[in-house]
Scaffold this motif. Sequence first.
Motif, short mmCIF file in Angstrom:
data_model
loop_
_atom_site.label_atom_id
_atom_site.label_comp_id
_atom_site.label_asym_id
_atom_site.label_seq_id
_atom_site.Cartn_x
_atom_site.Cartn_y
_atom_site.Cartn_z
N ALA A 134 32.27 39.63 38.29
CA ALA A 134 33.52 40.02 38.95
C ALA A 134 33.25 40.56 40.35
CB ALA A 134 34.25 41.04 38.10
N LEU A 135 32.16 41.29 40.52
CA LEU A 135 31.84 41.85 41.84
C LEU A 135 31.48 40.77 42.86
CD1 LEU A 135 29.89 45.16 41.19
CD2 LEU A 135 32.10 44.87 42.29
N THR A 136 30.97 39.65 42.41
CA THR A 136 30.65 38.58 43.36
C THR A 136 31.92 37.98 43.94
OG1 THR A 136 30.54 36.92 41.61
CG2 THR A 136 28.47 37.99 42.24
N GLU A 137 33.04 38.12 43.22
CA GLU A 137 34.32 37.61 43.70
C GLU A 137 35.02 38.60 44.63
OE1 GLU A 137 36.44 36.84 40.13
OE2 GLU A 137 34.99 35.35 39.44
N VAL A 138 34.54 39.84 44.67
CA VAL A 138 35.17 40.89 45.48
C VAL A 138 34.69 40.74 46.93
CG1 VAL A 138 35.26 43.38 45.87
CG2 VAL A 138 35.33 42.48 43.55
N PRO A 139 35.61 40.77 47.89
CA PRO A 139 35.20 40.62 49.29
C PRO A 139 34.37 41.80 49.78
CG PRO A 139 37.53 41.16 49.16
CD PRO A 139 37.05 40.95 47.76
N ASP A 140 33.40 41.52 50.63
CA ASP A 140 32.62 42.58 51.26
C ASP A 140 33.48 43.26 52.31
OD1 ASP A 140 30.34 42.03 49.75
OD2 ASP A 140 29.62 40.57 51.21
N ARG A 141 33.11 44.50 52.63
CA ARG A 141 33.87 45.25 53.62
C ARG A 141 32.90 46.07 54.46
NH1 ARG A 141 39.32 48.49 53.43
NH2 ARG A 141 38.90 49.90 55.14
N LEU A 142 33.13 46.12 55.76
CA LEU A 142 32.32 46.96 56.64
C LEU A 142 32.99 48.32 56.78
CD1 LEU A 142 31.41 44.48 59.52
CD2 LEU A 142 30.04 45.13 57.53
N CYS A 143 32.19 49.36 56.94
CA CYS A 143 32.70 50.71 57.13
C CYS A 143 33.51 50.76 58.42
CB CYS A 143 31.55 51.71 57.20
SG CYS A 143 32.08 53.40 57.54
N THR A 144 34.62 51.47 58.38
CA THR A 144 35.50 51.60 59.54
C THR A 144 34.77 52.22 60.73
OG1 THR A 144 37.37 51.84 58.05
CG2 THR A 144 37.69 52.58 60.32
N TYR A 183 35.23 51.15 47.49
CA TYR A 183 34.17 50.96 48.48
C TYR A 183 33.66 52.33 48.92
CZ TYR A 183 35.99 46.18 49.11
OH TYR A 183 36.39 44.89 48.93
N THR A 184 32.35 52.45 49.10
CA THR A 184 31.74 53.68 49.61
C THR A 184 30.69 53.32 50.65
OG1 THR A 184 32.01 54.72 47.44
CG2 THR A 184 30.54 55.82 48.99
N CYS A 185 30.75 53.96 51.80
CA CYS A 185 29.75 53.74 52.85
C CYS A 185 28.48 54.50 52.49
CB CYS A 185 30.28 54.21 54.20
SG CYS A 185 29.04 54.05 55.52
N PRO A 186 27.32 53.85 52.47
CA PRO A 186 26.08 54.54 52.14
C PRO A 186 25.59 55.46 53.26
CG PRO A 186 25.62 52.26 52.70
CD PRO A 186 27.12 52.42 52.71
N LYS A 187 26.15 55.29 54.45
CA LYS A 187 25.70 56.08 55.60
C LYS A 187 26.54 57.34 55.81
CE LYS A 187 24.53 55.50 60.46
NZ LYS A 187 24.54 54.58 61.60
N PRO A 214 27.68 47.44 55.87
CA PRO A 214 28.29 46.98 54.62
C PRO A 214 28.44 48.13 53.62
CG PRO A 214 26.51 45.52 55.27
CD PRO A 214 26.45 46.72 56.17
N MET A 215 29.62 48.20 53.01
CA MET A 215 29.89 49.26 52.06
C MET A 215 29.50 48.83 50.65
SD MET A 215 33.56 50.52 53.55
CE MET A 215 33.66 52.06 52.69
N HIS A 238 37.07 54.06 50.37
CA HIS A 238 38.34 53.34 50.42
C HIS A 238 38.53 52.64 49.08
CE1 HIS A 238 41.68 51.03 52.03
NE2 HIS A 238 41.15 49.98 51.41
N THR A 239 39.75 52.67 48.57
CA THR A 239 40.07 51.97 47.33
C THR A 239 41.24 51.04 47.59
OG1 THR A 239 39.34 53.87 46.02
CG2 THR A 239 40.72 52.27 44.91
N SER A 240 41.15 49.82 47.08
CA SER A 240 42.26 48.89 47.23
C SER A 240 42.51 48.19 45.90
CB SER A 240 41.97 47.87 48.33
OG SER A 240 40.81 47.13 48.03
N LYS A 241 43.75 47.76 45.70
CA LYS A 241 44.12 47.07 44.48
C LYS A 241 43.67 45.62 44.57
CE LYS A 241 47.99 46.47 41.33
NZ LYS A 241 47.31 46.93 40.16
N ARG A 242 43.11 45.13 43.48
CA ARG A 242 42.67 43.72 43.44
C ARG A 242 43.88 42.82 43.36
NH1 ARG A 242 38.29 42.45 39.04
NH2 ARG A 242 38.24 40.51 40.18
#
Length: 62
Positions: free
Chosen positions: A15-25, A44-48, A30-31, A53-57
Amino acid sequence: MSQTPSDQPNQTAAALTEVPDRLCTWCKVPMLKRLVGGGQFIHYTCPKCIFQHTSKREPQKK
């Protein structure tokens, strides 16, 4: 012991492979992403900088 959906890493990984990647604002790195709420939301959580950020699928189109 009974299995719950969170005990099945193959389904979660697929399921995670289908989730789009997102860059930190702010950092533009990559988050990290994980499914929450029974797979209904993407967290999504930024490692830095720890920006979150949370969004509905969106429902999958057939």
